[in-house]
Design an enzyme around this catalytic site. Structure first.
Site, PDB file in Angstrom:
ATOM      1  N   LYS A 172      11.592  27.052  14.642  1.00 43.90           N
ATOM      2  CA  LYS A 172      12.780  27.487  15.388  1.00 43.90           C
ATOM      3  C   LYS A 172      12.562  27.243  16.883  1.00 43.90           C
ATOM      4  CE  LYS A 172      15.640  31.441  16.444  1.00 43.90           C
ATOM      5  NZ  LYS A 172      15.882  32.865  16.314  1.00 43.90           N
ATOM      6  N   GLU A 178       0.393  26.496  16.135  1.00 40.45           N
ATOM      7  CA  GLU A 178      -0.095  26.012  14.838  1.00 40.45           C
ATOM      8  C   GLU A 178       0.712  24.791  14.406  1.00 40.45           C
ATOM      9  OE1 GLU A 178       0.621  29.177  15.542  1.00 40.45           O
ATOM     10  OE2 GLU A 178      -0.626  30.591  14.428  1.00 40.45           O
ATOM     11  N   ARG A 234      12.702  34.572  10.104  1.00 45.09           N
ATOM     12  CA  ARG A 234      12.402  35.063   8.747  1.00 45.09           C
ATOM     13  C   ARG A 234      13.644  35.146   7.870  1.00 45.09           C
ATOM     14  NH1 ARG A 234      11.266  38.482  12.754  1.00 45.09           N
ATOM     15  NH2 ARG A 234      12.510  40.363  13.045  1.00 45.09           N
ATOM     16  N   GLU A 319       7.797  42.337   9.635  1.00 43.54           N
ATOM     17  CA  GLU A 319       8.110  41.778  10.957  1.00 43.54           C
ATOM     18  C   GLU A 319       9.460  42.331  11.429  1.00 43.54           C
ATOM     19  OE1 GLU A 319       6.708  37.707  12.653  1.00 43.54           O
ATOM     20  OE2 GLU A 319       8.750  37.362  11.978  1.00 43.54           O
ATOM     21  N   HIS A 349      -4.188  44.217 -13.785  1.00 39.39           N
ATOM     22  CA  HIS A 349      -5.641  44.083 -13.942  1.00 39.39           C
ATOM     23  C   HIS A 349      -6.336  44.061 -12.594  1.00 39.39           C
ATOM     24  CE1 HIS A 349      -5.029  43.337 -18.233  1.00 39.39           C
ATOM     25  NE2 HIS A 349      -3.917  42.736 -17.818  1.00 39.39           N
ATOM     26  N   LYS A 461      -0.930  36.343  20.939  1.00 39.41           N
ATOM     27  CA  LYS A 461      -0.792  34.920  21.274  1.00 39.41           C
ATOM     28  C   LYS A 461      -1.239  34.672  22.702  1.00 39.41           C
ATOM     29  CE  LYS A 461       3.301  34.080  18.390  1.00 39.41           C
ATOM     30  NZ  LYS A 461       4.723  33.777  18.417  1.00 39.41           N
TER      31      LYS A 461
HETATM   32  O1  F6P Z   1       4.843  35.051  14.311  1.00 40.59           O
HETATM   33  C1  F6P Z   1       5.974  35.087  15.051  1.00 40.59           C
HETATM   34  C2  F6P Z   1       6.986  34.036  14.682  1.00 40.59           C
HETATM   35  O2  F6P Z   1       7.789  33.875  15.785  1.00 40.59           O
HETATM   36  C3  F6P Z   1       7.831  34.375  13.442  1.00 40.59           C
HETATM   37  O3  F6P Z   1       8.830  35.273  13.752  1.00 40.59           O
HETATM   38  C4  F6P Z   1       8.319  33.036  13.046  1.00 40.59           C
HETATM   39  O4  F6P Z   1       8.828  33.013  11.742  1.00 40.59           O
HETATM   40  C5  F6P Z   1       7.057  32.221  13.216  1.00 40.59           C
HETATM   41  O5  F6P Z   1       6.417  32.776  14.358  1.00 40.59           O
HETATM   42  C6  F6P Z   1       7.276  30.747  13.428  1.00 40.59           C
HETATM   43  O6  F6P Z   1       8.091  30.518  14.537  1.00 40.59           O
HETATM   44  P1  F6P Z   1       8.787  29.126  14.784  1.00 40.59           P
HETATM   45  O7  F6P Z   1       9.720  28.869  13.663  1.00 40.59           O
HETATM   46  O8  F6P Z   1       9.468  29.256  16.104  1.00 40.59           O
HETATM   47  O9  F6P Z   1       7.704  28.078  14.830  1.00 40.59           O
END
Ligand code: F6P
Length: 496
Positions: A172, A178, A234, A319, A349, A461
């Site tokens: 988004k 990452e 989310r 979240e 289990h 972060k």
């Molecule tokens: O961990 C925080 C967060 O902003 C989540 O709310 C979101 O789903 C995820 O990181 C990934 O964010 P983006 O879609 O902006 O990469």
């Protein structure tokens, strides 16, 4: 808490679109339910539902609506944001997704790069629908790359065929470290495998609310599928974030998925509170929280296909509602309990010992599917055992068993809901996810919490940046403004 058989309990069984919710083992009597519905009205839940669908700025801290419902509004009835109907833009993305489905020929691998809300939804749907007997699938290998840990990257790059791989970068914000770092690594892999810049351009796609950043990264404008700030990460699987669903199983299946969610939205929006499944699910949790101060609850789908469901739900719920202050910044008495779970009967289990005899009361949502998930000759016999286990566990938890030996005594009075899906296909998967989305936001409204922001994820972060720089250093690190003494010592351990 008096637990009565369903027939004697008020508010036990509700139904929408063939989905049943049986709350008989919640042990909430008629008076209890009446007072819960009163409480919901006092918390202005009905007004919240109206505001949510009307595009009011229910995300008050960011002054935005939360209109994920528009993404599954297949009728295209107008949905206004700042006076502008957003449905033409939504429908244009649907058209582009459909066109893309018909275009991809000879693709062996898709690498979907994204994390959190840009990962769980499509990953869950791809996994779940793969179990649907006779589902039409393009048979591409769908790889989900979320973690910055190179283990996942390495496993995917060893399996994918670079010349017939498509890469979808899903973020988004398009600033998530990452995701951007993994995307760079995958582009490098394509280059190292001899793809030209123009071939790489043809392989690279993006789904984002930050189109300029995707362009800046090098994704061709025609390959960018937008979504919008009024969709929370989310809550975004219904947007082009769910592209893998359409690509693998076809656009009609994707539409069925949206249509299941739309049916539940319609129900959530119009059913009286007393018949409203997401509301009843929310209120049953509220009851157990107020009565027993529960700290956690479990979700156990008796369907292997839904093994990813609890992970998806963890982000959705915790979240959204894992907060200590309400919309006005005042401390809350209750907010989101910890949610955990995994598929039954495996879960039996594992941690069911604690659910039956532990010191804490942990309410459970059991999810059962009427039809088996395979056409094997053994399917019916196995499925009966699966269902009997699900029903038996709920009964054992509710009624318990007294013996002279405390070690063998089951205290009982452990509440649960049973949700029954007629079958697991794209429609009911969409419906299930929307049921829980609406339940999560209803709970937020009942606690007066803003379910649409996540400020708590930011601090870590920010702190990671100076720590990463310190991990690069070979010298000894001293505590400073960004790094305290404990962490400085830990960095020095890693740097030894
Ligand atoms: O961990 C925080 C967060 O902003 C989540 O709310 C979101 O789903 C995820 O990181 C990934 O964010 P983006 O879609 O902006 O990469």
């Amino acid at each position: 808490m008096s637990l009565k058989p369903a027939a004697q309990n008020s508010q036990p069984l509700h139904q929408t679109n063939g989905i049943f919710l049986d709350s008989a083992y919640q042990g909430i009597g008629e008076a209890g339910w009446n007072s819960l519905f009163q409480q919901a009205r006092k918390a202005h839940l009905e007004q919240f539902i109206t505001d949510l669908f009307a595009g009011k700025a229910v995300n008050n801290s960011e002054n935005r609506p939360a209109l994920h419902s528009a993404l599954r509004n297949l009728d295209k009835s107008p949905v206004l944001v700042d006076g502008k109907d957003v449905m033409p833009d939504v429908a244009q993305v649907w058209q582009r997704i459909e066109a893309l489905c018909n275009k991809w020929i000879g693709v062996t691998d898709v690498i979907h790069i994204g994390i959190g809300g840009s990962d769980f939804g499509p990953r869950l749907a791809i996994e779940a629908l793969a179990h649907v007997p006779d589902i039409e699938s393009r048979g591409m290998r769908m790889h989900f790359l979320a973690n910055i840990d190179t283990a996942e990257l390495n496993r995917i790059l060893q399996r994918a065929l670079p010349h017939s791989t498509k890469v979808i970068i899903v973020s988004k914000s398009f600033t998530t470290l990452e995701t951007t770092m993994n995307a760079k690594a995958v582009v490098k892999w394509l280059k190292n495998n001899g793809l030209t810049d123009s071939q790489i351009g043809k392989s690279l796609f993006a789904v984002t609310a930050n189109v300029p950043a995707a362009k800046e990264f090098g994704v061709d404008q025609d390959h960018i599928y937008p979504f919008w700030n009024w969709v929370g990460g989310r809550y975004s699987v219904w947007s082009a974030v769910g592209l893998p669903i359409a690509l693998q199983y076809g656009f009609d299946t994707f539409k069925e998925f949206l249509s299941g969610a739309q049916a539940i939205d319609q129900h959530f929006k119009t059913a009286p509170l007393e018949e409203n499944l997401p509301v009843i699910m929310a209120l049953s949790l509220l009851f157990q929280q107020e009565k027993h101060h529960i700290k956690s609850y479990a979700v156990i789908p008796y369907a292997d296909a839904l093994d990813w469901f609890p992970k998806w739900l963890q982000q959705l719920d915790m979240e959204s509602n894992g907060k200590s202050v309400d919309r006005d910044g005042k401390p809350v008495k209750f907010s989101c309990p910890v949610v955990f779970g995994s598929s039954g009967s495996n879960a039996q289990h594992s941690y069911f010992q604690l659910l039956h005899q532990g010191t804490e009361i942990i309410p459970i949502d059991f999810i059962a599917v009427r039809e088996p998930m395979s056409n094997l000759p053994e399917a019916q016999a196995h499925h009966r055992i699966l269902l009997s286990n699900c029903l038996a566990q709920a009964q054992a938890l509710a009624n318990g068993k007294k013996t002279d030996n405390p070690n063998n005594t089951y205290p009982g009075k452990r509440p649960s809901n049973l949700l029954i899906l007629p079958k697991l296909n794209a429609f009911y998967l969409g419906a299930l996810l929307a049921l829980y989305e609406n339940r999560t936001t209803a709970l937020g409204a009942l606690w007066n919490i803003n379910s649409f922001d996540q400020p708590g994820v930011e601090l870590g972060k920010v702190l990671a940046k100076p720590i990463e720089a310190a991990l690069k250093n070979d010298g000894t690190v001293q505590a400073n403004t960004g790094i305290d003494e404990v962490t400085a010592a830990r960095i020095n351990l890693f740097n030894q």
